[in-house]
Motif scaffolding. Structure first.
Motif, PDB file in Angstrom:
ATOM      1  N   ASP A 120      -7.374  -2.445  -2.797  1.00 29.13           N
ATOM      2  CA  ASP A 120      -7.993  -1.543  -1.830  1.00 29.13           C
ATOM      3  C   ASP A 120      -7.664  -0.113  -2.230  1.00 29.13           C
ATOM      4  O   ASP A 120      -6.544   0.189  -2.658  1.00 29.13           O
ATOM      5  N   THR A 125      -8.458   3.668  -0.468  1.00 26.80           N
ATOM      6  CA  THR A 125      -9.021   4.339   0.703  1.00 26.80           C
ATOM      7  C   THR A 125      -8.821   5.842   0.584  1.00 26.80           C
ATOM      8  O   THR A 125      -7.673   6.321   0.629  1.00 26.80           O
ATOM      9  N   GLN A 179       0.832  -1.203   0.000  1.00 28.84           N
ATOM     10  CA  GLN A 179       0.000   0.000   0.000  1.00 28.84           C
ATOM     11  C   GLN A 179       0.866   1.252   0.000  1.00 28.84           C
ATOM     12  O   GLN A 179       1.899   1.315   0.667  1.00 28.84           O
ATOM     13  N   GLN A 180       0.401   2.273  -0.729  1.00 30.85           N
ATOM     14  CA  GLN A 180       1.133   3.525  -0.832  1.00 30.85           C
ATOM     15  C   GLN A 180       0.138   4.674  -0.979  1.00 30.85           C
ATOM     16  O   GLN A 180      -0.992   4.475  -1.408  1.00 30.85           O
ATOM     17  N   GLU A 181       0.563   5.861  -0.608  1.00 26.98           N
ATOM     18  CA  GLU A 181      -0.264   7.055  -0.720  1.00 26.98           C
ATOM     19  C   GLU A 181       0.023   7.727  -2.057  1.00 26.98           C
ATOM     20  O   GLU A 181       1.180   7.951  -2.419  1.00 26.98           O
ATOM     21  N   SER A 230       4.335  -0.397  -8.556  1.00 23.38           N
ATOM     22  CA  SER A 230       4.151   0.743  -7.649  1.00 23.38           C
ATOM     23  C   SER A 230       4.329   2.067  -8.377  1.00 23.38           C
ATOM     24  O   SER A 230       3.525   3.002  -8.223  1.00 23.38           O
ATOM     25  N   LYS A 232      -5.006   6.134  -0.484  1.00 20.70           N
ATOM     26  CA  LYS A 232      -4.131   4.984  -0.247  1.00 20.70           C
ATOM     27  C   LYS A 232      -4.556   3.857  -1.175  1.00 20.70           C
ATOM     28  O   LYS A 232      -5.722   3.466  -1.190  1.00 20.70           O
ATOM     29  N   VAL A 233      -3.554   3.326  -1.929  1.00 22.47           N
ATOM     30  CA  VAL A 233      -3.842   2.336  -2.961  1.00 22.47           C
ATOM     31  C   VAL A 233      -2.869   1.181  -2.810  1.00 22.47           C
ATOM     32  O   VAL A 233      -1.672   1.376  -2.575  1.00 22.47           O
ATOM     33  N   ASP A 234      -3.408  -0.034  -2.963  1.00 26.60           N
ATOM     34  CA  ASP A 234      -2.568  -1.221  -3.101  1.00 26.60           C
ATOM     35  C   ASP A 234      -3.185  -2.128  -4.157  1.00 26.60           C
ATOM     36  O   ASP A 234      -4.347  -1.948  -4.546  1.00 26.60           O
TER      37      ASP A 234
END
Length: 337
Positions: free
Chosen positions: A164, A166, A73-75, A116, A85-87
């Motif tokens: 995901d 968020t 996950q990373q912003e 990524s 936030k996405v992964d």
């Protein structure tokens, strides 16, 4: 003897070691590269293979089955400056063992980093609403870019899925309020449509009721007119019959006719709402006397007509007798209640 025995045992052990180092069994779903003096020569497919002793050796053992890599996950900052936030997860499969073994070091790590960076690029070029509602577009764009980048490595990228996504807490709250407002708007529209349909149904019902009422009035008027027409025909026939009876000299017919009119006039006078008093005969025999007087008048008129016709034929007519005055019934006034 001990020396020869030890030598024999050593030869047997060496033969087994040599056999195991030369004969290689490759399991299904795997491939092995063969190196000769450190240089790649060929790739062993699943099954049994024999290497050249002391010259060839196994270089890399490659997994040819489809593998799943997890992108951490990373912003990411979107085009409209929203932080999300996405992964993701990536499905890869090695298609060429030699290229995957000798063209890239640490293949899983390389593919993860490639996903990524491209994920930040694709998501950063879109607005937040597009990111939230166009995941399929993000997946297809990532798949096209990463598959083209990993093709020289002998790797096929089958799928990339956003696992995901968020958004920030304040954006989440705003989205919740927006969804609530949209639901309320739909509820109001649905309620308004229901009221509209109910009003239309009531109007249609009132229209049908008015039409039926008008048809009823028309039918009633038609039947009333028909009844009046038949009543008029009957009255005309009765009047004609009475006239014929009077012309024929029937006193009872004119008595009936006069009595009927008298009774109708008296009934109409009694129904008059403006009349304060009603004058009626003291005795019902007065009505009979009136009818009898009328009968005598008719008889005298008839005799006078016959005498005139005889005088015209024979001699001058004799003087006509005086007409008797019919008895007039007393008419006492009775206050109407």
């Amino acid at each position: 003897m001990d020396t020869s025995l030890l030598f024999t045992v050593a030869l047997v052990v060496l033969a087994f070691v040599l056999l195991f180092s030369v004969v290689k069994i490759v399991p299904q779903g795997r491939e092995m590269t063969v190196e000769r003096f450190g240089k790649y020569t060929r790739t062993l497919s699943p099954g049994i293979s024999i290497l050249t002793p002391f010259v060839e050796r196994i270089g890399r053992r490659m997994n040819m089955m489809e593998q799943v890599l997890d992108v951490p996950q990373q912003e990411v900052i979107t085009k409209d400056n929203a932080m999300v936030k996405v992964d993701a997860i990536v499905f890869i499969q090695v298609m060429e063992a030699s290229a995957a073994a000798y063209r890239i070091e640490n293949l899983p790590y390389a593919i993860t980093q490639l996903c990524s960076t491209n994920l930040r690029t694709v998501v950063g070029s879109m607005e937040l609403d597009e990111v939230l509602f166009q995941r399929d577009s993000i997946n297809s764009r990532l798949l096209t870019v990463i598959d083209a980048a990993t093709e020289p490595w002998g790797v096929k990228v089958n799928r990339i899925e956003i696992k995901d996504l968020t958004p920030p807490a304040d954006i989440t709250n705003a989205m919740a309020r927006q969804m609530k407002a949209e639901r309320e708007r739909r509820a109001v529209i649905t309620e308004a449509d229901g009221e509209k349909q109910a009003a239309i149904a009531r109007a249609e019902g009132a229209k049908q009721a008015a039409i039926l009422e008008a048809e009823g009035r028309r039918e009633a008027a038609f039947r009333d007119a028909e009844a009046r027409e038949r009543e008029a025909e009957a009255e005309a026939k009765a009047t004609a019959m009475v006239s014929q009876a009077i012309a024929a000299g029937d006193v009872n017919a004119i008595n009936y006719f006069v009595a009927q009119k008298y009774v109708e006039a008296f009934a109409e006078l009694a129904r008059n709402p403006t009349a304060k008093t009603v004058i009626v005969p003291a005795e019902m025999s007065g009505l009979v006397g009136t009818i009898a007087g009328l009968g005598e008048l008719v008889g005298l008129a008839k005799e006078q007509q016959q005498g005139r016709s005889d005088v015209r034929r024979d001699a001058p007519p004799p003087p006509a007798p005086a007409r008797p005055t019919p008895p007039r019934p007393p008419r006492p006034s009775v206050p109407r209640t």
